[in-house]
Design a protein around this motif. Structure first.
Motif, mmCIF file in Angstrom:
data_model
loop_
_atom_site.group_PDB
_atom_site.id
_atom_site.type_symbol
_atom_site.label_atom_id
_atom_site.label_comp_id
_atom_site.label_asym_id
_atom_site.label_seq_id
_atom_site.Cartn_x
_atom_site.Cartn_y
_atom_site.Cartn_z
ATOM 1 N N LEU B 104 0.824 -1.213 0.000
ATOM 2 C CA LEU B 104 0.000 0.000 0.000
ATOM 3 C C LEU B 104 0.856 1.260 0.000
ATOM 4 N N PRO B 108 1.273 2.456 -5.173
ATOM 5 C CA PRO B 108 0.702 3.650 -5.791
ATOM 6 C C PRO B 108 1.731 4.432 -6.600
ATOM 7 N N LYS B 118 -3.217 -2.296 -10.892
ATOM 8 C CA LYS B 118 -2.794 -1.515 -9.726
ATOM 9 C C LYS B 118 -3.915 -1.477 -8.692
ATOM 10 N N ASN B 119 -5.146 -1.206 -9.177
ATOM 11 C CA ASN B 119 -6.293 -1.193 -8.274
ATOM 12 C C ASN B 119 -6.470 -2.529 -7.587
ATOM 13 N N LEU B 122 -3.918 -3.116 -4.853
ATOM 14 C CA LEU B 122 -4.203 -2.345 -3.638
ATOM 15 C C LEU B 122 -5.395 -2.949 -2.894
ATOM 16 N N GLU B 126 -5.458 -4.435 0.857
ATOM 17 C CA GLU B 126 -6.387 -3.914 1.873
ATOM 18 C C GLU B 126 -7.221 -5.038 2.488
#
Lengths: 1027, 481
Positions: B104, B108, B118-119, B122, B126
């Motif tokens: 995290l 980015p 990329k999303n 992440l 999470e």
């Protein structure tokens, strides 16, 4: 070598006042004690560079002024001076005596030699003869008890010394790597473990010199903090050709058995522990213990009487132009644990060639081939020794079809492996090592020498193993299962190598007859690297074709390996020796070492050493003292380093790519990457500084020679591997220069020549070596106390300021509870509504150190110290009328051992494993025992927790070696033109006096016995023949 | 020869100087977060020790005596702070969290990445960070909360953060992950975290917090997504062929044939550890751990097909035709845990390839039921119907037709809640959840079985590992340990 001492007597000084006389021709012959001509002897006109050397017959001739003094010197012989007169010049007859006095022995000090009398640092020497006297594979084992200040502890009795031998010079400097630097024939070996000296045949060794204090070791700079062990192999001597054949054969066996439960005893105790815990007896045949009889004696099955043998053949000789020493040896040792053995072949060729007056070339080359088979010992909880203690006696060794019986959960309620099943696995280590150096030495003018030394060390190791497939067997309804359900192999190849180039220049000169100056300036560059590849295969169709290639290729089985990044060491060094009139001695050393392991800008360190000496016995007022024949005071200081605990690139945050996780319908393995250790850009090599005071004393014409050294060594920036909280997201300990320690100690050795008759008369020498040191961790800096070596029941070792390295930490056991009142009146240990799960009479009482009414982690304290109060070795050698007797005692006193084997010996009290007969004396009711707890399955009181209950006195005194030999008289020998024929019998570890209850008290310096491979008692007979 | 001779770069090592630069690096960094799931700190050791043996459904078993002493300590609520299971859970969670924090922080900033990947990266990080913190906060109470990688020991050695704050972070992570994660994957990406997994876990988090409307909303979103459906036959859930099957929101991925004698390999140890002791129907003979309690077995309703999927009982026929004996070492009742049994397959000693279900649709139905209460109706879905769908499957009945096994309408809210809890006990038995459920519902301190074993009020949390207390003076132990 350095020049002989300038003995400047008043008489000689007077003679120098006389005007130089004219040169006259001088000729003569130099002989040895046996009357034969001695070639290669240096003949020098004192105070000049005029000289020559003797020819093959020992004859010489030169021109020298009448009235001058001729000095005759030769390595191994006492230097002799003769004043030239008109009467003796034409037929000088000189007989040199062999040098038996330590004062004149040559000491190897690194990039040069000194005579013992000139040494100002602290250097211990062990002769090749002493080393060859012990029938051991590893030279370092033969050093045990031979040198004061050097604590040698074997990590086990595995054949070939494969378990490693720890050499601690003047105590423990750090919680990490304490290995000294080994220098073999001028080549500093890469640090690769504690078993590497077993590549050298003990028969090849001329001498081992151990540099102990920092003023002496500083010449090796950043690698010298743990002392330096310099090994010199035999070289040829001019004119003296000898061929030596040595051989011995012997048998080895355990000197002690633990005593294990037999089947009946096991059943009684297993039933008892289950009944106590309200658990059913599930193995039917245990219900009637008497019917089980003795069962299997696993000690008898696993240990054996094993053979060992050693043969060596060596030849040395040559002329003043070319000299050689060649040898070959074969050593084979079977282990006293079944399935272990070791075999070694060595070849050596050392040569020296005097090309012309100025140039000398030389080399040493050694090839070693070793093959060995080893078992797991002294690690974790599944070594063979632990397995044999744990193994239940109610099962047979073999199943009906002859394969090893594997205990079964259903029938035996025991699933650990049969200790003999290790024999299924064909595992072999093969090591090949080549260590060679080549040097050229140029002496353009007398006293100025340039030397270039290049060398390589190649170390190849192969480890191949094959585990066969063992079929299951069904007999009626009885199914014999196997752990070996698929055949698999594993192969690994490892290469460690190092290259060295060194250039030195030395100048020595005697100025104005009083000022002896030697100056050394040098450069060294060394490269180290290693690589490793490995592969495994599984699911072989047959047990017969065991080669890796014959297994099915399985893409899911990882091959592995790495190609190392070389590390480099670049060094510059200088040394100045100055002697004034043979009385006042000074040595100053400085070395600058640069290492590639450290961050840019912080690669280089400077390591100085200085020492002084005063030979009081050379002063006029002492010269004629009848009692004191030698007296020298020494003092030194130095600062040296140790890079071994710093690793490489610790300043970077490295990403671990050995992290895997499968995804997808086929379980494809994906690699992950994450740091598993926090970086430390501040990390540097460890340093220590050491002050040394010494005194050398000779009494009654050196009939008694003694050396005493006192030292204080401070280590201000030790690297300790500090655990980080897992909250960091990493789990590897971080090395930090966090802690500091000191070592203070005393080394003492004394040799007494009780009788020293010539020829075949009585000669009796006694040597005592004594060492004691106190080591303390003084600070952990910003770090917190941390734990070291652990066991299943918790960490045993704790590092905390104020305590010695490796100290044991745990609960204090205080006997056993005898009655329910005892339990009630004591602090709470384990409470439970179910009485079978609570502390009860017969359990160990632990002291409530903080008096808070409960026993918990806060009641732990320091409960033991593995470092001995002192260590010693005592050698007596007697020769008379051809007989020789040598008795060598060795011991340590005052060290604690944490006996983890007792966890296994007493396991029958708490579970289904078997163990030692010690549990027969268990507590069975009030007053029955205050030592061995009750039997209760599950151990609700946690009697197995780390506590003083498992600590024992590790002191021992050992008759390490007893040898009786007989040499044939020379009258007989000359008839068969032999120089020596000696037969001998020898016993090693004949007696061991100790209170320790395990197999052997010598359990590695950690003092934690994790199932160590016991030392064997050895009886052997041998023969030395010299031509 | 000088500085240049000594100028050696660590080209055998990847360092932070040459990593976190590309999309591939980002994916590798995320994979590392997953890897802890399969190890001893989570599903391979710690969670079955705590979740199953620490609860009322099973006891240690094994060889008796000192065998499995660490499981026995949990079983008998006599848990020292040196217990390796509680140490492994702590470490496994924090190692996973540390790796998620790096993702995290670093991902980015990686240039040139496909925005969808990329999303996803992440979102995965999470979700996993939330999952690990959820385990920590339930097991230990207040725990240190770190959301960025620490650089110094001082940043690591912080005091415990209040549980409520940890929950806030968990909810925030999952809420954001839902917006970032894809609904499904294909090919070798199957097994990664989906949007549904995040929604399901968030529902469970809300339920644990007592935020019932929010829990119901998230559960409903999963049910209504149309992505998941129940296997008609309960036993099919636990077949290797159905790994990552229609019912699964999230599974721990396991493969066999890779590692020997380790809790930290790529396969699951349960086949061997739970296999009937010494019966040789699993590769190493079977160690017989995790034995179902007699009361638990007796509690099965007649006709509940889940019983024979979940447990071994005397007389059960083995694949080789032999039968389970009337009693076994460590299991006087002759019971055993069968749910993760795959038999003698090609393994390297312990490692089985059967995935462990972390969250599946049946649990989502039960979360929905518990959060909604005994409301009736099928559209919108009532709580009663959600419970009964799960029950009908257990008895082999059609899922959507009312049946004699249904919990009838008119049941009180309290009785309904109890019925859902009971259903969870049997539906999710040996799925590493029972201790956490008992803690959540309060049964941990009221169960007569556990009271008999000595459970005390302090046992609603586990002790913090002693080794952590030794390193970090700012950590304080839970009371009673």
């Amino acid at each position: 070598g350095l020049p002989a001492l300038a003995h400047s007597t008043p008489a000689e000084a007077e003679s120098r006042l006389v005007r130089p006389a004219a040169d006259v021709p001088v000729s003569g012959r130099v002989t040895g004690p046996d009357g034969a001509g001695l070639p290669g002897v240096t003949v020098l006109v004192k105070g000049t560079s005029v000289g020559t050397s003797t020819n093959a017959d020992g004859a010489f001739s030169l021109m020298a002024p009448e009235g001058s003094t001729l000095v005759f010197s030769f390595v191994g012989y006492t230097t002799q001076s003769v004043v030239l007169t008109a009467g003796n010049a034409s037929a000088l007859s000189v007989s040199l005596k062999e040098d038996t006095q330590k004062l004149n022995e040559v000491v190897v000090v690194g990039y040069g030699t000194q005579q013992r009398g000139s040494v100002t640092g602290s250097v211990a020497s062990v002769s090749g003869q002493e080393i060859a006297a012990l029938p051991v594979a590893d030279v370092s084992q033969a050093l045990q008890g031979r040198a004061a200040g050097v604590t040698i502890t074997s990590n086990g009795g595995a054949p070939g010394g494969a378990a490693g031998t720890s050499i601690l010079i003047r105590g423990i400097t750090s919680a990490g790597n304490n290995h000294p630097l080994f220098v073999v024939d001028g080549f500093p070996l890469p640090d690769s473990g504690e078993d590497q000296l077993n590549v050298i045949s003990p028969n090849d060794i001329e001498s081992v010199d151990i540099l102990k204090d920092a003023s002496a070791t500083a010449i090796y700079g950043v690698r010298a903090a743990n002392g330096v062990v310099i090994i010199t192999t035999k070289r040829g001597k001019a004119g003296k050709s000898t061929v030596n054949v040595d051989g011995y054969r012997g048998v080895q066996s355990t000197w002690r058995k633990l005593g294990l439960l037999n089947a009946q005893e096991y059943a009684v105790i297993n039933n008892e522990n289950r009944i106590a815990a309200n658990q059913p007896i599930v193995v039917d045949r245990l219900r009637n213990p008497a019917a089980l009889g003795e069962g299997t004696d696993w000690e008898k099955e696993v240990f054996r009487t094993a053979a060992m043998q050693n043969y060596s053949l060596g030849a040395t000789g040559g002329s003043d132009k070319a000299r050689y020493a060649v040898s070959g040896s074969y050593f084979k040792q079977d282990g006293i644990i079944i399935g272990t053995n070791f075999e070694r072949f060595t070849l050596r060729a050392n040569g020296d060639l005097q090309v012309n007056k100025m140039l000398k070339l030389g080399n040493s080359i050694q090839l070693t081939h070793q093959e060995d088979r080893q078992i797991t010992s002294n690690s974790g909880e599944y070594g063979t020794v632990q397995q044999l203690i744990r193994m239940i006696p109610i099962v047979p060794v073999y199943r009906p079809d002859g394969y090893y019986y594997e205990p079964r959960g259903q029938q035996d309620n025991f699933v650990e492996e049969n200790p003999l099943a290790q024999l299924y696995t064909n595992r072999k280590y093969v090591r090949n090592r080549l260590l060679t150096t080549l040097f050229a030495e140029l002496e353009p003018v007398k006293g100025l020498r340039f030397r270039t030394n290049v060398g390589v060390d190649f170390n190849f190791t192969n480890n191949n193993s094959f585990a066969p497939k063992i079929p299951e067997l069904t007999v009626g309804t009885d199914v014999y299962t196997t752990r070996y359900s698929t055949a698999g192999s594993f192969s690994q190849a490892n290469t460690i190598y190092s290259y060295l180039i060194e250039n030195t220049g030395t100048y020595d000169h005697l100025f104005a007859d009083k000022h002896q100056v030697t100056f050394l300036l040098g450069q060294s560059a060394q490269l180290f690297n290693s690589q490793e590849v490995g592969a495994s295969r599984n699911g072989y169709l047959s047990n017969d074709l065991q080669n890796l290639n014959n297994g099915p290729v399985n893409p899911q089985l990882g091959n592995f390996g790495y190609l190392g990044v070389p590390s480099h060491l670049a060094s510059y060094f200088a040394r100045l020796n100055y002697e004034y009139a043979g009385k006042y001695l000074l040595q100053a050393v400085v070395r600058a070492d640069g290492s590639s392991a450290f961050p840019p800008g912080a690669k280089f360190g400077t390591f100085p050493g200085v020492s002084v000496g005063w030979r009081i016995s050379e002063e006029n007022f002492m010269k004629d003292n009848l009692v004191v024949s030698n007296l020298k005071l020494r003092a030194g200081y130095g600062k040296v380093g140790n890079p071994n605990n710093a690793g490489r690139f610790a300043y970077l945050y490295s990403i671990n790519s050995q992290i895997n996780y499968p995804f997808g319908p086929n379980g494809t393995i994906f690699t992950g990457g994450a740091p598993t250790r926090q970086p430390n850009p501040e990390l540097r090599w460890e340093t220590n500084d050491q002050t040394n005071f010494g005194i050398d004393l000779g009494l009654f014409d050196n009939r008694i020679e003694a050396t005493l050294d006192l030292y204080n060594r401070n280590s201000p920036n030790l690297i300790t591997s500090v655990p980080v909280s897992l909250v960091s997201g990493t789990y590897e300990n971080v090395p930090r220069n966090a802690s500091s320690s000191y070592n203070r100690g005393l080394d003492f050795s004394v040799t007494s020549h009780n009788f020293r008759n010539a020829g075949r008369g009585l000669v009796w020498n006694t040597t005592l070596n004594f060492s004691t040191f106190k080591t303390r961790l003084t600070s952990l800096g910003a770090g917190l106390p941390f734990n070291g070596q652990g066991s299943l029941s918790g960490d045993i070792v704790r590092y905390e300021p104020g305590y010695a390295f490796g100290s044991f930490y745990g609960y204090v056991a205080d006997g056993l509870f005898q009655t329910p009142e005892d339990v009630r009146n004591h602090a709470t240990q384990t409470v439970n509504a179910d009485p079978t799960k609570a502390t009860s009479p017969g359990d160990i009482r632990f002291r409530d150190l903080n008096n808070d009414g409960k026993i918990d982690a806060a009641d732990r304290t320091f409960i033991g110290n593995p470092n001995p109060d002192f260590t010693y070795g005592l050698t007596n050698t007697l020769t008379y009328a051809g007989f020789d007797l040598s008795v060598f005692l060795q011991g340590v006193q005052g060290n604690d051992v944490y006996n983890l084997n007792r966890y296994l010996e007493e396991a029958p009290l708490y579970g289904n494993a078997s163990g030692g007969t010690r549990v027969l004396g268990r507590w069975t009711g009030a007053g029955t025992s205050n030592d061995v707890p009750r039997a209760i399955a599950g151990d609700p009181n946690n009697n197995l927790r780390v506590s003083s209950y498992y600590i024992e006195d590790g002191s021992y005194l050992r008759v390490k070696n007893l040898t009786l030999g007989y040499s044939l008289p020379s009258t007989l020998l000359s008839r068969i033109s032999a120089q020596q024929i000696r037969v001998y019998v020898s016993a090693q570890n004949l007696f061991t006096f100790t209170k320790y209850t395990g197999f052997d008290p010598e359990v590695s310096p950690s003092g934690v016995d994790r199932g160590i491979y016991p030392q064997a008692r050895t009886f052997l007979g041998g023969l030395n023949i010299g031509f | 020869c000088g500085e240049k001779f000594l100028d050696e770069a660590p080209n055998d090592q990847v360092t932070d100087a040459n990593f976190y630069k590309s999309e591939q690096d980002a994916i590798l960094a995320v994979n590392a977060v997953y890897s802890e799931l399969g190890k001893g700190g989570q599903y391979n050791y710690a969670l079955w020790g705590i979740g199953d043996i620490g609860s009322d459904i099973s006891y240690t078993g094994g060889g008796g005596g000192g065998d499995g002493i660490e499981q026995q300590q949990l079983d008998n609520f006599n848990i020292p702070s040196t217990n390796p299971i509680i140490n492994r859970l702590w470490g496994g969670c924090y190692i996973g969290i540390g790796r998620a924090n790096i993702v995290l922080q670093k991902v980015p900033g990686i240039a040139g990445m496909n925005p969808a990947i990329k999303n996803r990266c992440l979102g995965e990080a999470e979700f996993l960070r939330a999952k690990y913190y959820f385990d920590l906060v339930r097991a230990y109470g207040d725990v240190p909360l770190l959301t960025v990688p620490p650089l110094t020991p001082a940043e690591v050695n912080i005091p415990r953060t209040p549980a409520a704050q940890v929950y806030t972070q968990i909810v925030s992570d999952l809420t954001d992950a839902i917006t970032k994660l894809p609904t499904t994957y294909s090919g070798d990406d199957i097994g990664r975290v989906t949007k549904g997994a995040a929604q399901g876990l968030l529902a469970k988090v809300y339920l644990t917090q007592g935020n019932l409307p929010a829990a119901a909303q998230q559960a409903k979103a999963v049910i209504d997504s149309g992505v998941y459906s129940l296997f008609p036959n309960y036993g099919d859930i636990f077949k290797i062929a159905n790994d990552n099957g229609r019912e699964s929101l999230f599974e721990v991925q396991y493969v066999s044939g890779r590692n020997e004698y380790t809790f930290d390999g790529l396969g699951f140890v349960g086949n061997e550890f739970f296999g009937p002791r010494g019966q040789s129907i699993v590769p190493q003979g079977g160690y017989g751990f995790n034995i179902p309690e007699n009361d638990f077995v007796a509690g099965y309703e007649t006709g509940d097909l889940r019983r024979d999927v979940t447990i071994w009982k005397p007389g059960d026929v083995y694949p080789d035709g032999r039968t389970q004996p009337a009693s076994l070492p460590g299991s006087p009742s002759g019971y055993g845990c069968k749910k993760w049994f795959i038999g003698k397959v090609d393994t390297r000693v312990w490692d089985s390839g059967l995935n462990i279900k972390v969250m599946r649709l049946a649990e989502v139905y039960l979360i929905y039921a518990e959060a909604t209460g005994p409301t009736t109706g099928t559209s919108p879905l009532g709580g009663l119907e959600a419970l009964n769908i799960v029950r009908r499957r257990a008895f082999g009945l059609p899922l959507n037709a009312p049946s004699a096994r249904d919990v009838a309408a008119g049941i009180s809210a309290q009785a309904f809640k109890t019925a859902v809890w009971r259903e969870r006990k049997y539906e999710l038995a040996f799925e590493n959840d029972r201790w956490f459920d008992m803690k959540r519902t309060g049964e941990l301190l009221t169960s007569p079985q556990l009271l008999a074993k000595g459970v005390k009020p302090t046992n609603v949390v586990l002790p913090l590992p002693q080794s952590e207390l030794d390193i970090n003076p700012n950590l304080k132990q839970n009371p009673g340990y």
